[in-house]
Design an enzyme around this catalytic site. Structure first.
Site, PDB file in Angstrom:
ATOM      1  N   ASP A  63       0.835  -1.215   0.000  1.00 24.33           N
ATOM      2  CA  ASP A  63       0.000   0.000   0.000  1.00 24.33           C
ATOM      3  C   ASP A  63       0.867   1.261   0.000  1.00 24.33           C
ATOM      4  OD1 ASP A  63      -2.323   1.437  -0.025  1.00 24.33           O
ATOM      5  OD2 ASP A  63      -2.790   1.123   2.106  1.00 24.33           O
ATOM      6  N   HIS A 115       2.438   3.823  -8.901  1.00 22.51           N
ATOM      7  CA  HIS A 115       2.139   2.408  -9.182  1.00 22.51           C
ATOM      8  C   HIS A 115       3.300   1.762  -9.941  1.00 22.51           C
ATOM      9  CE1 HIS A 115      -1.753   2.664  -7.479  1.00 22.51           C
ATOM     10  NE2 HIS A 115      -2.306   3.412  -8.420  1.00 22.51           N
ATOM     11  N   LEU A 119      11.828 -19.123  -5.042  1.00 23.69           N
ATOM     12  CA  LEU A 119      10.636 -18.521  -4.432  1.00 23.69           C
ATOM     13  C   LEU A 119       9.413 -18.655  -5.338  1.00 23.69           C
ATOM     14  CD1 LEU A 119       9.617 -16.522  -2.140  1.00 23.69           C
ATOM     15  CD2 LEU A 119      10.153 -14.684  -3.747  1.00 23.69           C
TER      16      LEU A 119
END
Ligand code: IPE
Ligand code: IPE
Ligand code: MG
Length: 233
Positions: A12, A29, A123
């Site tokens: 966020d 963004h 990962l």
């Protein structure tokens, strides 16, 4: 130090990051997307097995059309980038959420990316897009109901373990640690079922600024928590 197997991140603060610099939200963004690339490498180096990141919530459709289409475009771009970079890293990349909102080409690219990275051993990154914990549960219950009809399984035999198989995160252990950047103390509908016993770490750092040191601090704080799971020390 105890390194979590699965970390969730509510990424966020992109808008606030841009606002502080008198720039349009889009710039924030974009910077946030770039930061995910960098941070995923740090997470992988620590030996974490799963990283689930919140990129777009089912509630984010409330934003102006212009911002929503920018975010969808950014996802498309990132998927393409990850496809192009597939030989440069050892990560599996998967998307979770209701992806039927996306055009067919993007859905196919996401599936393609999943397939070409599925044998990697590093990962696993789960990008939560058009994801909401409540929506996920409804989708899970619908699928489970259809299977129940087919198999004649008695409704009384439904267990937590059975329902879990229908969640987007099926087969993935619950996140031990969930990080939220930008100081908000709420889940915003992220991994509701899976976070029943997650440790939350909230920082004021805005997502595009969240770096390796901040990650280490989150893990350090996680190590200081006494996890009781309802029991007693
Ligand atoms: C997080 O940044 C990214 C998404 C929710 C898509 P925000 O866009 O929510 O940034 P703030 O909270 O307005 O700063
Ligand atoms: C949560 O952030 C969703 C993502 C980070 C993708 P929001 O900015 O949408 O959450 P609220 O509106 O502050 O709860
Ligand atoms: Mg926000």
């Amino acid at each position: 130090m105890n390194i979590p197997v699965h970390i969730g991140i509510i990424m966020d603060g992109n808008g606030r990051w841009a606002k502080k610099r008198f720039m349009p939200r889009q710039v924030g963004h974009r910077q946030g997307g770039e930061n995910l690339r960098k941070l995923a490498y740090e997470v992988e180096k620590l030996g974490v097995k799963y990283l689930t990141v919140y990129a777009f919530s089912t509630e984010n459709w409330k934003r102006p059309e212009e911002e929503v289409s920018f975010l969808i475009g950014l996802l498309r771009e990132k998927i393409q980038e990850y496809i192009d970079d597939k030989d440069k890293n050892n990560m599996r990349i998967n998307c979770i959420g209701d992806l039927t909102c996306l055009d067919k080409k993007t859905q196919a690219d996401i599936e393609h990316l999943k397939q070409i990275t599925k044998n990697k051993t590093g990962l696993q990154v789960n990008i939560a897009f058009n994801y909401g914990g409540r929506g996920e549960l409804i989708r899970a219950v619908k699928k489970m109901y259809n299977d129940l009809l087919k198999t004649n399984l008695d409704v009384n035999n439904i267990t937590e373990g059975i329902l879990e198989k229908y969640l987007d995160t099926s087969g993935i252990p619950d996140p031990e640690l969930i990080i939220r950047t930008s100081g908000e103390f709420r889940t915003s509908n992220f991994l509701l079922w899976q976070s029943a016993y997650s440790e939350y770490y909230i920082t004021d750092k805005l997502w595009p600024d969240f770096n390796k040191d901040d990650l280490m601090e989150a893990i350090k704080k996680f190590n200081e928590r006494e996890r009781r799971f309802g029991g007693r020390k």
